[in-house]
Design a protein around this motif. Sequence first.
Motif, PDB file in Angstrom:
ATOM      1  N   ASP A 144       0.814  50.031  42.665  1.00 57.97           N
ATOM      2  CA  ASP A 144      -0.594  49.842  42.948  1.00 57.97           C
ATOM      3  C   ASP A 144      -0.930  50.888  44.175  1.00 57.97           C
ATOM      4  N   LEU A 145      -0.302  51.836  44.170  1.00 53.53           N
ATOM      5  CA  LEU A 145      -0.605  52.804  45.258  1.00 53.53           C
ATOM      6  C   LEU A 145      -0.412  52.285  46.791  1.00 53.53           C
ATOM      7  N   LYS A 146       0.226  51.169  46.784  1.00 56.45           N
ATOM      8  CA  LYS A 146       0.636  50.666  48.196  1.00 56.45           C
ATOM      9  C   LYS A 146       2.052  51.561  48.501  1.00 56.45           C
ATOM     10  N   LEU A 147       2.081  52.327  49.120  1.00 54.87           N
ATOM     11  CA  LEU A 147       3.113  53.374  49.301  1.00 54.87           C
ATOM     12  C   LEU A 147       3.666  53.189  50.973  1.00 54.87           C
ATOM     13  N   SER A 148       5.005  52.969  51.101  1.00 54.43           N
ATOM     14  CA  SER A 148       5.517  52.637  52.388  1.00 54.43           C
ATOM     15  C   SER A 148       5.221  53.569  53.362  1.00 54.43           C
ATOM     16  N   ALA A 149       5.055  54.761  52.874  1.00 56.09           N
ATOM     17  CA  ALA A 149       4.949  56.076  53.856  1.00 56.09           C
ATOM     18  C   ALA A 149       3.655  56.290  54.071  1.00 56.09           C
ATOM     19  N   LEU A 150       2.466  55.687  53.342  1.00 56.34           N
ATOM     20  CA  LEU A 150       1.104  55.826  53.602  1.00 56.34           C
ATOM     21  C   LEU A 150       0.486  54.319  53.792  1.00 56.34           C
TER      22      LEU A 150
ATOM     23  N   VAL B 138       3.819  63.886  47.069  1.00 53.74           N
ATOM     24  CA  VAL B 138       3.856  63.394  45.497  1.00 53.74           C
ATOM     25  C   VAL B 138       5.161  62.448  45.639  1.00 53.74           C
ATOM     26  N   PHE B 139       4.936  61.171  45.157  1.00 46.49           N
ATOM     27  CA  PHE B 139       5.889  60.266  45.063  1.00 46.49           C
ATOM     28  C   PHE B 139       6.491  59.956  43.750  1.00 46.49           C
ATOM     29  N   TYR B 140       7.688  59.842  43.644  1.00 47.10           N
ATOM     30  CA  TYR B 140       8.194  59.237  42.451  1.00 47.10           C
ATOM     31  C   TYR B 140       8.696  57.767  42.675  1.00 47.10           C
ATOM     32  N   ARG B 141       7.833  56.658  41.905  1.00 47.52           N
ATOM     33  CA  ARG B 141       8.323  55.190  42.077  1.00 47.52           C
ATOM     34  C   ARG B 141       9.133  54.867  40.781  1.00 47.52           C
ATOM     35  N   PRO B 142      10.335  54.689  40.656  1.00 43.61           N
ATOM     36  CA  PRO B 142      10.968  54.123  39.558  1.00 43.61           C
ATOM     37  C   PRO B 142      10.759  52.496  39.463  1.00 43.61           C
ATOM     38  N   ASN B 143      10.785  51.990  40.199  1.00 46.02           N
ATOM     39  CA  ASN B 143      10.489  50.541  40.528  1.00 46.02           C
ATOM     40  C   ASN B 143      10.074  50.087  41.762  1.00 46.02           C
ATOM     41  N   LYS B 144       9.694  48.914  42.043  1.00 43.90           N
ATOM     42  CA  LYS B 144       9.289  48.322  43.252  1.00 43.90           C
ATOM     43  C   LYS B 144       9.950  48.501  44.596  1.00 43.90           C
TER      44      LYS B 144
ATOM     45  N   PHE C 151      10.461  57.747  46.284  1.00 40.72           N
ATOM     46  CA  PHE C 151      10.906  59.114  46.482  1.00 40.72           C
ATOM     47  C   PHE C 151       9.662  60.209  46.953  1.00 40.72           C
ATOM     48  N   GLY C 152       9.607  60.554  48.060  1.00 44.79           N
ATOM     49  CA  GLY C 152       8.558  61.370  48.273  1.00 44.79           C
ATOM     50  C   GLY C 152       8.781  62.847  48.557  1.00 44.79           C
ATOM     51  N   PHE C 153       8.195  63.798  48.262  1.00 50.83           N
ATOM     52  CA  PHE C 153       8.172  65.203  48.579  1.00 50.83           C
ATOM     53  C   PHE C 153       6.810  65.989  49.040  1.00 50.83           C
TER      54      PHE C 153
ATOM     55  N   THR D 138       5.817  59.670  70.537  1.00 50.19           N
ATOM     56  CA  THR D 138       5.903  59.374  69.066  1.00 50.19           C
ATOM     57  C   THR D 138       6.439  60.534  68.181  1.00 50.19           C
ATOM     58  N   ILE D 139       7.055  60.374  66.957  1.00 52.30           N
ATOM     59  CA  ILE D 139       7.190  61.663  65.977  1.00 52.30           C
ATOM     60  C   ILE D 139       5.923  61.350  64.814  1.00 52.30           C
ATOM     61  N   ASP D 140       5.527  62.512  64.320  1.00 50.97           N
ATOM     62  CA  ASP D 140       4.321  62.456  63.569  1.00 50.97           C
ATOM     63  C   ASP D 140       4.566  63.179  62.003  1.00 50.97           C
ATOM     64  N   ARG D 141       3.547  63.503  61.625  1.00 53.65           N
ATOM     65  CA  ARG D 141       3.604  63.979  60.289  1.00 53.65           C
ATOM     66  C   ARG D 141       4.375  65.301  60.269  1.00 53.65           C
ATOM     67  N   ASP D 142       5.129  65.553  59.202  1.00 53.36           N
ATOM     68  CA  ASP D 142       6.074  66.705  58.910  1.00 53.36           C
ATOM     69  C   ASP D 142       6.113  66.869  57.356  1.00 53.36           C
ATOM     70  N   PHE D 143       6.564  67.909  56.945  1.00 52.52           N
ATOM     71  CA  PHE D 143       6.860  68.302  55.643  1.00 52.52           C
ATOM     72  C   PHE D 143       8.428  68.134  55.329  1.00 52.52           C
ATOM     73  N   GLY D 144       8.513  67.713  54.058  1.00 58.01           N
ATOM     74  CA  GLY D 144      10.187  67.345  54.019  1.00 58.01           C
ATOM     75  C   GLY D 144       9.969  66.434  52.798  1.00 58.01           C
ATOM     76  N   VAL D 145      11.371  65.705  52.553  1.00 59.64           N
ATOM     77  CA  VAL D 145      11.677  64.742  51.655  1.00 59.64           C
ATOM     78  C   VAL D 145      11.972  63.344  52.274  1.00 59.64           C
ATOM     79  N   GLN D 146      11.409  62.111  51.572  1.00 58.83           N
ATOM     80  CA  GLN D 146      11.639  61.072  52.171  1.00 58.83           C
ATOM     81  C   GLN D 146      12.002  59.900  51.095  1.00 58.83           C
ATOM     82  N   VAL D 147      12.832  59.187  51.416  1.00 60.24           N
ATOM     83  CA  VAL D 147      13.417  58.064  50.649  1.00 60.24           C
ATOM     84  C   VAL D 147      13.407  56.732  51.386  1.00 60.24           C
ATOM     85  N   HIS D 148      12.450  55.879  50.592  1.00 54.63           N
ATOM     86  CA  HIS D 148      12.406  54.566  51.067  1.00 54.63           C
ATOM     87  C   HIS D 148      12.854  53.475  50.101  1.00 54.63           C
TER      88      HIS D 148
END
Length: 406
Positions: free
Chosen positions: A30-36, A128-134, A138-140, A171-181
């Motif tokens: 539903d576009l509720k993303l843990s990183a956003l 861009v995120f890939y969400r295989p399930n709830k 996986f973000g890049f 604080t740590i802030d925005r950055d470019f990379g890969v994330q896994v939640h």
Amino acid sequence: MKNALTLLILLISAGVTAQIDIKKTTKDNDLKLSALPYYNYGKGLGITSPDSIFQFNIRFRMQNRATYIQNEGEESAIDGQIRRLRLRFDGYVGNPKFIYALQLSFAPGDVGEIKDGENINIIRDAIVFYRPNKHWNFGFGQTKLPGNRQRVNSSGGLQLTDRSINNARFTIDRDFGVQVHNQHERMDKFSYNLRGAISTGEGRNSTDKPDNGLAYTGKVELYPLGSFTKDGAYFEGDLMREAKPKLMLSGAYQFNNKARRTGGQLGNDLFEKRDMQSILLDAMVKYNGWAFMSAYMQRIADNPVTVSPLDATDVQYIFTGHGFDYELSYLFLSDYEIIGRFSTQKVNSDIQNLAPNAKQYSIGVTKYIWEHAFKAQAELTLDDLNYLDGTSKQNWYLRFQVEIGI
């Protein structure tokens, strides 16, 4: 800026006549993303293609503020500005499991100072995120790292008009990379989330020459009494008036190898690269209109002061030290809220001749019209600064702010 406003007008015009269908994304996508964790009162303006191959949602928000400033030893001043003006776009392409999110900023305070040889810094999120399930994200791309709670929360979800002095320093802030939640949230049972990221460590939209230093971030979130109502861990204040007590405990750690900037992802350029570590701990409690938050933040670095090779008096330093935040609020049935915050900040001995120890006292009143999406805020804040030579300084400001968005 002109092109962006033209695009906004065209999209709103299209949205009036287009079929709006935001239910094509399932509950688990539903576009509720843990990183956003943007604060959402509604769904924004959504457009879905007739064949459901893509979805496009658009939102905006702005913060208009006026501030009376009195710094000790200086003339008083009045400041009026658009503190934040942002456009956010999200949706999916081809399949709801493949999600994109964009956020652009246009206010001067968001874009930052324009320097020779650098581009205008309007891109905040582009991922861009890939969400295989709830359970898995996986973000890049570029977005916020899994850091301290107040930073992870949208600035639109704050009780006071700005974040604390410790957030500003550690604080740590925005950055470019890969994330896994990895998400495991349940309303009435013990819940937890695990988050990790490997990123450049240079901050958003860095155009410096590439190097071989990266930042490694990990975070654990625990919900001993179950998750909060309507994602209440991602905004301040108990707007949902939790019927049962809710508790969140979290801890994050980052190692930034060969950092170029004084704050890792933020700050001025250092004259030499340095390794730095960040420790970020948070607690949040909400119940029946009451909300309490506390945070501990620390930054560690060896030899944090760097000196210009051309001028020995010109230095740039990593702000090493630690601080505590305490914030308490109560929401009345009239949707008025009173808030108090107290922060302490202590610098390490290796930079104490360059920066003062500080305490910050804030009190505020917020009127929620449509929750955090439309609110009016008033705040009085005092900063008490104590220097190594025994002198002290007190600065304060009185601020009124209106936030509105969709």
